[in-house]
Write a protein that holds these residues in place. Sequence first.
Motif, mmCIF file in Angstrom:
data_model
loop_
_atom_site.group_PDB
_atom_site.id
_atom_site.type_symbol
_atom_site.label_atom_id
_atom_site.label_comp_id
_atom_site.label_asym_id
_atom_site.label_seq_id
_atom_site.Cartn_x
_atom_site.Cartn_y
_atom_site.Cartn_z
ATOM 1 N N VAL A 112 -4.088 -8.406 -1.995
ATOM 2 C CA VAL A 112 -3.656 -7.025 -1.792
ATOM 3 C C VAL A 112 -3.549 -6.304 -3.128
ATOM 4 O O VAL A 112 -3.868 -5.108 -3.234
ATOM 5 C CB VAL A 112 -2.320 -6.974 -1.017
ATOM 6 C CG1 VAL A 112 -1.198 -7.633 -1.806
ATOM 7 C CG2 VAL A 112 -1.961 -5.540 -0.669
ATOM 8 N N THR A 113 -3.114 -7.017 -4.174
ATOM 9 C CA THR A 113 -3.033 -6.415 -5.504
ATOM 10 C C THR A 113 -4.418 -6.035 -6.012
ATOM 11 O O THR A 113 -4.613 -4.944 -6.573
ATOM 12 C CB THR A 113 -2.365 -7.379 -6.497
ATOM 13 O OG1 THR A 113 -1.055 -7.722 -6.010
ATOM 14 C CG2 THR A 113 -2.241 -6.748 -7.870
ATOM 15 N N VAL A 173 -8.704 -1.969 -7.157
ATOM 16 C CA VAL A 173 -10.003 -1.367 -6.853
ATOM 17 C C VAL A 173 -9.835 0.090 -6.436
ATOM 18 O O VAL A 173 -10.595 0.967 -6.859
ATOM 19 C CB VAL A 173 -10.719 -2.166 -5.755
ATOM 20 C CG1 VAL A 173 -11.965 -1.431 -5.269
ATOM 21 C CG2 VAL A 173 -11.101 -3.552 -6.276
ATOM 22 N N VAL A 174 -8.819 0.371 -5.614
ATOM 23 C CA VAL A 174 -8.563 1.752 -5.174
ATOM 24 C C VAL A 174 -8.269 2.643 -6.360
ATOM 25 O O VAL A 174 -8.855 3.728 -6.510
ATOM 26 C CB VAL A 174 -7.406 1.784 -4.159
ATOM 27 C CG1 VAL A 174 -6.933 3.224 -3.934
ATOM 28 C CG2 VAL A 174 -7.834 1.175 -2.840
ATOM 29 N N TRP A 175 -7.383 2.205 -7.255
ATOM 30 C CA TRP A 175 -7.052 3.016 -8.425
ATOM 31 C C TRP A 175 -8.265 3.185 -9.336
ATOM 32 O O TRP A 175 -8.464 4.257 -9.935
ATOM 33 C CB TRP A 175 -5.894 2.385 -9.196
ATOM 34 C CG TRP A 175 -4.559 2.578 -8.551
ATOM 35 C CD1 TRP A 175 -3.839 1.643 -7.873
ATOM 36 C CD2 TRP A 175 -3.782 3.781 -8.516
ATOM 37 N NE1 TRP A 175 -2.665 2.198 -7.413
ATOM 38 C CE2 TRP A 175 -2.609 3.489 -7.792
ATOM 39 C CE3 TRP A 175 -3.971 5.060 -9.020
ATOM 40 C CZ2 TRP A 175 -1.610 4.440 -7.570
ATOM 41 C CZ3 TRP A 175 -2.983 6.014 -8.796
ATOM 42 C CH2 TRP A 175 -1.828 5.703 -8.081
ATOM 43 N N TYR A 229 -7.497 11.233 -3.722
ATOM 44 C CA TYR A 229 -8.346 10.106 -3.350
ATOM 45 C C TYR A 229 -7.524 8.868 -3.015
ATOM 46 O O TYR A 229 -7.831 8.151 -2.047
ATOM 47 C CB TYR A 229 -9.320 9.784 -4.480
ATOM 48 C CG TYR A 229 -10.437 10.782 -4.648
ATOM 49 C CD1 TYR A 229 -11.417 10.929 -3.677
ATOM 50 C CD2 TYR A 229 -10.522 11.572 -5.780
ATOM 51 C CE1 TYR A 229 -12.448 11.836 -3.823
ATOM 52 C CE2 TYR A 229 -11.552 12.492 -5.947
ATOM 53 C CZ TYR A 229 -12.505 12.618 -4.965
ATOM 54 O OH TYR A 229 -13.525 13.527 -5.119
ATOM 55 N N SER A 230 -6.498 8.573 -3.803
ATOM 56 C CA SER A 230 -5.714 7.363 -3.554
ATOM 57 C C SER A 230 -4.993 7.439 -2.222
ATOM 58 O O SER A 230 -4.901 6.418 -1.505
ATOM 59 C CB SER A 230 -4.712 7.137 -4.689
ATOM 60 O OG SER A 230 -3.757 8.194 -4.746
ATOM 61 N N GLY A 231 -4.469 8.619 -1.862
ATOM 62 C CA GLY A 231 -3.809 8.754 -0.571
ATOM 63 C C GLY A 231 -4.745 8.434 0.570
ATOM 64 O O GLY A 231 -4.400 7.678 1.490
ATOM 65 N N ALA A 232 -5.958 8.969 0.518
ATOM 66 C CA ALA A 232 -6.931 8.722 1.582
ATOM 67 C C ALA A 232 -7.362 7.255 1.610
ATOM 68 O O ALA A 232 -7.421 6.629 2.682
ATOM 69 C CB ALA A 232 -8.141 9.632 1.393
ATOM 70 N N LEU A 233 -7.653 6.680 0.451
ATOM 71 C CA LEU A 233 -8.159 5.312 0.407
ATOM 72 C C LEU A 233 -7.090 4.292 0.778
ATOM 73 O O LEU A 233 -7.372 3.294 1.464
ATOM 74 C CB LEU A 233 -8.715 5.004 -0.983
ATOM 75 C CG LEU A 233 -9.949 5.814 -1.388
ATOM 76 C CD1 LEU A 233 -10.374 5.481 -2.815
ATOM 77 C CD2 LEU A 233 -11.108 5.562 -0.424
ATOM 78 N N PHE A 245 0.827 -1.201 0.000
ATOM 79 C CA PHE A 245 0.000 0.000 0.000
ATOM 80 C C PHE A 245 0.869 1.261 0.000
ATOM 81 O O PHE A 245 0.577 2.236 -0.706
ATOM 82 C CB PHE A 245 -0.921 0.002 1.218
ATOM 83 C CG PHE A 245 -2.025 -1.010 1.155
ATOM 84 C CD1 PHE A 245 -2.775 -1.182 0.007
ATOM 85 C CD2 PHE A 245 -2.316 -1.811 2.258
ATOM 86 C CE1 PHE A 245 -3.805 -2.111 -0.054
ATOM 87 C CE2 PHE A 245 -3.341 -2.746 2.210
ATOM 88 C CZ PHE A 245 -4.084 -2.899 1.048
ATOM 89 N N LEU A 246 1.936 1.263 0.777
ATOM 90 C CA LEU A 246 2.818 2.437 0.824
ATOM 91 C C LEU A 246 3.560 2.631 -0.496
ATOM 92 O O LEU A 246 3.854 3.767 -0.882
ATOM 93 C CB LEU A 246 3.807 2.294 1.983
ATOM 94 C CG LEU A 246 3.198 2.353 3.387
ATOM 95 C CD1 LEU A 246 4.260 2.104 4.440
ATOM 96 C CD2 LEU A 246 2.521 3.695 3.633
#
Length: 366
Positions: free
Chosen positions: A166-167, A172-174, A134-138, A89-90
């Motif tokens: 995790v991938t 989904v986040v992107w 948005y990606s930073g928050a999610l 995630f980082l």
Amino acid sequence: MAPEVIERQTLEASDLAFYLENYSSSYDYGENESDSCCVSCPQDFSLNFDRAFLPALYSLLFLLGLLGNGIVATVLLSQRAVLSSTDTFLLHLAVADILLVLTLPLWAVAAAVQWVFGSILCKVAGALFNINFYSGALLLACISFDRYLNIVHATQLYRRGPPTRVTLTCVVVWGLCLIFALPDFIFLSAQYDERLNATYCQHNFRLVGRRALQGLQLVAGFLLPLLVMAYCYARILAVLLVSRGQRRLRAMRLVVVVVVAYALCWTPYHLVVLVDTLMDLGALARNCGRESRVDIAKSITSGMGYMHCCLNPLLYAFVGVKFRERMWMLLMRLGCSNQRRLQQQPSSSRKDSSWSETTEASYSGL
């Protein structure tokens, strides 16, 4: 009919021409004139402030952000075979920050002169800002939720699940970020403002559309992720304090510091946007002095938001013990240090995560 409208209708032609020549719209996204009920306030002071403040700030953030996040991404990729879920995630967070800082030179030129890069780059640069936001928050919310399940419910969602879980979460986040950025791809364009005699990158929808977009940013990109993070870490800290898990509590510090830094960097911007929205809705009185102060506050607080993309690498370097160890190991592998330094590295640096988890337990080991 409002007194302001009556007064404007009684202006002579020469007076009206003077206002149109010297005053610009108080809305900076290209709304239709019908959205404004009265003669706009002058923006000379706020525009001059932007010309003096933003180019220097954006240039500095570009250099620091590109260097810092580049180092973070390089260190993580050097250990990609053993990356934990938090590390992954980082890594995605560092990539999002790099994409954002690459647009800062464009905004620096636009603040100093005008937007000279055309509509395509306008759409891309504006969308990248929101994608990063948005990606930073999610991604931080995903880290928080993973820590919450792991510590509070003893459920290791990613470690014991399929390796691709995790991938898929990152995909989904992107995907959500791209959906949230669609208004920028569609409605942003380079528009010439005759009253300011300059071209700006701005949305071409009306005031109601801009307020809807700001509402989406506030709720989906800030409040909801922040509430998830606050709830998860409140429960986590309560469990660790009750169980006296001091080692695990220390191991949580980097992720907690990163979340706090995110809140501190972005909260002022959203408060200023909220004040601007309340003025547009009539809940707060709008006057030229207040409007000028809000415009300047937007510039300063948006700069604080951009600053967040440079802050994370510094937090990793100063707070994350494992990150420093992995960085030294990478430098030695590249021949930038000597063998004696390698022998001085503690054995904890050879665990299975760059800095966020240990082999004994899936906690953020720092």
